[in-house]
Write an enzyme that holds these catalytic residues in place. Structure first.
Site, mmCIF file in Angstrom:
data_model
loop_
_atom_site.group_PDB
_atom_site.id
_atom_site.type_symbol
_atom_site.label_atom_id
_atom_site.label_comp_id
_atom_site.label_asym_id
_atom_site.label_seq_id
_atom_site.Cartn_x
_atom_site.Cartn_y
_atom_site.Cartn_z
ATOM 1 N N LYS A 196 0.871 -1.265 -0.120
ATOM 2 C CA LYS A 196 -0.021 0.015 -0.068
ATOM 3 C C LYS A 196 1.028 1.125 -0.089
ATOM 4 C CE LYS A 196 -2.523 0.059 3.442
ATOM 5 N NZ LYS A 196 -3.835 -0.122 4.446
ATOM 6 N N ASP A 223 -5.982 -9.311 9.075
ATOM 7 C CA ASP A 223 -5.433 -7.916 9.909
ATOM 8 C C ASP A 223 -6.020 -8.047 11.302
ATOM 9 O OD1 ASP A 223 -4.890 -5.366 9.786
ATOM 10 O OD2 ASP A 223 -6.320 -4.914 7.952
HETATM 11 C C1 R5P Z 1 -3.757 -0.834 9.740
HETATM 12 O O1 R5P Z 1 -2.580 -0.505 9.968
HETATM 13 C C2 R5P Z 1 -4.447 -1.948 10.459
HETATM 14 O O2 R5P Z 1 -3.651 -2.931 10.639
HETATM 15 C C3 R5P Z 1 -5.856 -2.210 9.765
HETATM 16 O O3 R5P Z 1 -5.668 -2.393 8.626
HETATM 17 C C4 R5P Z 1 -6.594 -1.014 10.007
HETATM 18 O O4 R5P Z 1 -6.695 -0.303 11.382
HETATM 19 C C5 R5P Z 1 -8.030 -1.009 9.602
HETATM 20 O O5 R5P Z 1 -8.862 0.008 9.601
HETATM 21 P P1 R5P Z 1 -9.929 0.314 8.467
HETATM 22 O O6 R5P Z 1 -10.919 -0.661 8.636
HETATM 23 O O7 R5P Z 1 -10.586 1.722 8.891
HETATM 24 O O8 R5P Z 1 -9.474 0.537 7.152
#
Ligand code: R5P
Length: 316
Positions: A196, A223
């Site tokens: 990303k 995640d």
């Molecule tokens: C980011 O570094 C985390 O690992 C998650 O990907 C993030 O917190 C997810 O947030 P959202 O669902 O708002 O994209």
């Protein structure tokens, strides 16, 4: 067994169902307490049973209203210390402000560090938490932190529910690579990482490259948390473009803010699994959502902390 006094588990108001489930596993009743809000909005926590010389655990997760729950926790710790509890362990399944772990913009706070200081100042002796956004947050404390992983629970769900003969574990960004590698090794699968890129402070990160191969495979995105769902939705669209045949996802913390539930339900992702570190309101639930419980793991960790046996062995 270490002499830490008798075991008591109390609940803040953030997740009483999880505390009750942990207590069921431990074969004890949650501790009695009263929490009262005065007309001036000040809170009072009263411990309604003797905790003198007890080994006390307070379960309080970070969920809405986040600041109310955090302050309630501080007051709770103070009340227990003043009631002569021998040791107070904060059980924070989802740690408050874990995403505020560094100074990545000028003149901002590192709020996770501030929370750590507040917990220590209130009198916490230990912390038990799960899948911190950055494991280094453990270093914000001078007191011991036990850091649990949801990985065994989520891996079991994956093993039992998906055909793994042609599957790949996917990290939504490079920050998740280490965790995802652990999943891949436990499940004996390959892993891929989405690269990303962020081009300006206020611009959303964009998926640009893929390290690894998902073509024709079931992509299992892992995640640490799902908040707005944006990261997941973007990862799913990118993986589809790269030829993934099926997409499923799993995360430890189902924060599920705003329209996350609605958007995930109508996305290309077939199923989303989260644990119960955070209670889910009706508007956060959707058909594709599966919830896995962390109660037995927290109960076992509490039992081990209480008896002075190894917590890390739980993950060997
Ligand atoms: C980011 O570094 C985390 O690992 C998650 O990907 C993030 O917190 C997810 O947030 P959202 O669902 O708002 O994209």
């Amino acid at each position: 067994m270490t002499d830490t006094g008798s075991l008591r588990v109390f609940s803040g108001r953030s997740h009483e169902a999880l505390t009750a489930a942990i207590c069921r596993e431990l074969g004890i009743e949650p501790g009695a307490r009263t929490i009262h809000r005065f007309s001036n909005e000040n809170l009072m926590v009263q411990v309604e049973e003797n905790v003198r010389e007890c080994d006390v655990f307070i379960v309080q997760t970070s969920t809405s209203p986040v600041h109310e729950h955090l302050f309630e926790l501080l007051i709770f710790i103070d009340a227990l210390k003043r009631a002569s509890a021998r040791r107070v362990t904060v059980v924070a399944p989802y740690f408050p402000y874990a995403r505020s772990d560094k100074k990545d913009r000028p003149r901002i706070s590192i709020t996770a560090r501030l929370v750590a200081d507040l917990l220590e100042a209130a009198g916490a002796d230990r912390v038990l938490t799960m899948d911190l956004h950055a494991p280094q947050i453990q270093g914000f404390f001078k007191i011991p932190v036990d850091h649990l992983q949801a990985q065994p629970i989520i891996s079991q769900h994956i093993r039992e529910n998906y055909d793994l003969s042609n599957a790949v574990i996917v990290a939504g960004d490079a920050g998740e690579a280490k965790d995802v590698a652990r999943y891949a090794s436990k499940l004996n699968l390959d892993f891929a990482i989405i690269d990303k890129r962020r081009y300006a402070d206020d611009e959303k990160a964009r998926a640009e490259n893929l390290v690894g191969d998902v073509n024709g495979k079931t992509a299992i995105i892992i995640d640490d948390e799902i908040a707005s769902g944006g990261t997941l939705l973007q990862a799913a669209a990118f993986l589809r473009k790269k030829g993934a045949s099926r997409i499923v996802a799993a995360a430890t913390h189902g924060v599920l803010t705003g329209k996350a539930a609605e958007m995930l339900e109508s996305s290309a992702i077939e199923e989303v699994a989260v644990t119960d570190t955070i209670p889910l309101m009706l508007h956060q639930r959707f058909n594709k959502l599966r919830t896995l419980t962390v109660a037995p793991l927290f109960a076992e960790a509490i039992r081990r902390i209480h008896t002075g046996t190894s917590v890390s062995e739980l993950f060997r």
